[in-house]
Design an enzyme around this catalytic site. Structure first.
Site, PDB file in Angstrom:
ATOM      1  N   SER A 258       0.819  -1.510  -0.164  1.00  0.00           N
ATOM      2  CA  SER A 258       0.062   0.174  -0.235  1.00  0.00           C
ATOM      3  C   SER A 258       0.711   1.346  -0.572  1.00  0.00           C
ATOM      4  O   SER A 258       2.041   1.078   0.040  1.00  0.00           O
ATOM      5  CB  SER A 258      -0.710  -0.051   1.197  1.00  0.00           C
ATOM      6  OG  SER A 258      -0.053   0.503   2.061  1.00  0.00           O
ATOM      7  N   LYS A 259       0.410   2.165  -0.606  1.00  0.00           N
ATOM      8  CA  LYS A 259       0.784   3.785   0.192  1.00  0.00           C
ATOM      9  C   LYS A 259       1.979   3.988   0.523  1.00  0.00           C
ATOM     10  O   LYS A 259       2.760   4.407   0.993  1.00  0.00           O
ATOM     11  CB  LYS A 259      -0.313   4.726  -0.115  1.00  0.00           C
ATOM     12  CG  LYS A 259       0.135   5.829  -0.798  1.00  0.00           C
ATOM     13  CD  LYS A 259      -1.034   6.523  -1.212  1.00  0.00           C
ATOM     14  CE  LYS A 259      -1.035   8.041  -0.656  1.00  0.00           C
ATOM     15  NZ  LYS A 259      -2.588   8.129  -2.104  1.00  0.00           N
ATOM     16  N   ARG A 260       0.951   3.261   2.028  1.00  0.00           N
ATOM     17  CA  ARG A 260       1.291   3.875   3.502  1.00  0.00           C
ATOM     18  C   ARG A 260       2.746   2.728   3.931  1.00  0.00           C
ATOM     19  O   ARG A 260       2.784   3.887   4.333  1.00  0.00           O
ATOM     20  CB  ARG A 260       0.300   2.850   4.363  1.00  0.00           C
ATOM     21  CG  ARG A 260      -0.132   3.977   5.177  1.00  0.00           C
ATOM     22  CD  ARG A 260      -0.521   4.279   6.647  1.00  0.00           C
ATOM     23  NE  ARG A 260      -0.081   3.114   7.667  1.00  0.00           N
ATOM     24  CZ  ARG A 260      -0.962   2.543   8.250  1.00  0.00           C
ATOM     25  NH1 ARG A 260      -2.627   2.577   7.795  1.00  0.00           N
ATOM     26  NH2 ARG A 260      -0.398   2.302   9.383  1.00  0.00           N
ATOM     27  N   GLY A 262       4.898   2.408   1.942  1.00  0.00           N
ATOM     28  CA  GLY A 262       6.315   3.289   1.481  1.00  0.00           C
ATOM     29  C   GLY A 262       7.146   4.344   2.351  1.00  0.00           C
ATOM     30  O   GLY A 262       7.861   4.471   2.468  1.00  0.00           O
ATOM     31  N   TYR A 263       5.127   5.082   2.918  1.00  0.00           N
ATOM     32  CA  TYR A 263       5.528   6.669   3.338  1.00  0.00           C
ATOM     33  C   TYR A 263       6.527   5.862   5.078  1.00  0.00           C
ATOM     34  O   TYR A 263       7.924   6.277   5.236  1.00  0.00           O
ATOM     35  CB  TYR A 263       4.500   6.707   4.191  1.00  0.00           C
ATOM     36  CG  TYR A 263       3.773   7.575   3.010  1.00  0.00           C
ATOM     37  CD1 TYR A 263       4.437   8.855   2.368  1.00  0.00           C
ATOM     38  CD2 TYR A 263       2.770   7.945   2.833  1.00  0.00           C
ATOM     39  CE1 TYR A 263       3.490   9.444   1.557  1.00  0.00           C
ATOM     40  CE2 TYR A 263       1.536   8.750   2.255  1.00  0.00           C
ATOM     41  CZ  TYR A 263       2.114   9.662   1.485  1.00  0.00           C
ATOM     42  OH  TYR A 263       1.618   9.637   0.169  1.00  0.00           O
TER      43      TYR A 263
END
Ligand code: GLU
Length: 349
Positions: A258-260, A262-263
């Site tokens: 998910s995008k998270r 990556g963060y």
């Protein structure tokens, strides 16, 4: 039969590398089979539309060297390629299903449906608007002609009339047959109250009219496949072939990348920077070709241990038989290693 494939993103934000991997497999399949690679923008969900996403998708494809043969910018014989510009086409097609009785108007108000949902939940049941209860609701099956005519002046939707007691069987080139009983499906909405088609309806109509030979998309769409088959059947159309690509999994633990992730972990999950918080592979010093090479290996292999390929090489050697069923784990270290190899290759050229 001419191979025609499409990449059909929804402009709801920056393109995640999972989406880019889908674009890549479509592109390679087209190139390998002397086919046509189409870009279709699925922008019928007005609530989720994010300005700038279509440009982002175009820039990402351009950076990777995957230019569509047909699409909103290039044009082509089966356009328009933006769904929001195809409303009259959907209208004409939904009218066909209404006339044949395969679809019907429904006039229930949102609060009436949420009450029905709550009641079902209280009894420990899942609410489904379907053959079992549709005659208890407000729709063109229960209203007479003049009531229907009047109700059509207000907000309404159009639903697919699914017959109970049938087995829907569809073949997926990667997973084999999947089958579901129609008793488990609800009368899905095909046209929304804002006059826009739902994803399912627009997707089937467009794949048919754009003469798509093989639908290649992410595994998250596999559960929708029986419904799509029923829409093809309602029109009396043959289905195209289907290939559902394995999910891209988190580096560790369960679930989709998910995008998270990556963060939190400090690696990119987008090809290009989107905003100041969202950096891309490009900004992290990746060559487009290295990123593409890495993405090609997420769920595919050549059948031996070769792993380093340029896009031109992939166009020649790609074979859909090498696509695996199981999810592919994202491994940033490996992506870095592949980038390093590509940089070394470029330096010695
Ligand atoms: N618009 C859908 C998406 O963004 C496309 C799914 C499909 O390819 O059918 O995932």
């Amino acid at each position: 039969m001419k191979i025609r494939v499409r990449f059909a993103p929804s402009p709801t934000g920056p393109l995640h590398i999972g989406g880019l991997r889908t674009a890549l497999i479509n592109y390679l399949y087209a190139r390998k089979n002397n086919g046509v690679f189409i870009l279709r923008v699925e922008d019928t969900d007005l609530n989720r539309y994010v300005k700038g996403s279509e440009n982002y998708i175009r820039d990402a494809l351009r950076w990777c060297g995957m230019t569509p043969d047909e699409g909103p910018e290039t044009g082509g014989p089966k356009g328009p390629y933006r769904q929001s510009e195809r409303r009259d086409i959907y209208k004409k097609h939904i009218d066909r299903l209404i006339s044949s009785g395969a679809a019907y108007y429904a006039f229930d108000l949102p609060n009436e449906l949420s009450d029905a949902r709550l009641n079902a939940e209280k009894k420990g049941e899942t609410f489904r608007y379907c053959s079992k209860n549709r005659l208890k609701f407000k729709n063109s099956l229960t209203f007479d002609e003049s009531e229907t005519k009047k109700a059509l002046e207000e907000d309404h939707v159009i639903r697919l009339k699914i017959e109970p007691g049938k087995e829907v069987r569809v073949f997926d080139e990667i997973r084999g047959y999947i089958s579901v009983s129609t008793n488990l499906l609800d009368d899905k909405i095909l046209m929304k109250s804002d006059g826009m088609p739902t994803y399912h309806f627009a997707n089937v109509v467009d794949d048919k009219l754009m003469k798509i030979s093989t639908v290649i998309r992410g595994e998250e769409w596999l559960p929708s496949l029986p419904l799509h088959k029923l829409i093809y059947d309602a029109f009396g159309w043959e289905t195209p072939k289907f290939m559902h690509l394995p999910l891209i999994l988190k580096p560790k633990g369960k679930g989709k990348l998910s995008k998270r992730d990556g963060y939190e972990e400090g690696y990119p999950v987008f090809p290009l920077q989107w905003d100041k918080n969202t950096f891309g592979f490009r900004e992290m010093g990746f060559l487009a070709e290295a990123m593409i090479n890495y993405l090609s290996l997420l769920g595919w292999n050549r059948g031996n241990d070769e792993e380093l390929f340029s896009l031109k090489e992939l166009e020649k050697i790609f074979n859909a038989k090498g696509i695996q069923k199981g999810g592919a784990r994202f491994d940033y270290e490996k992506a870095l290693w592949i980038n390093h190899q590509h940089i070394a290759r470029t330096n010695t050229k």
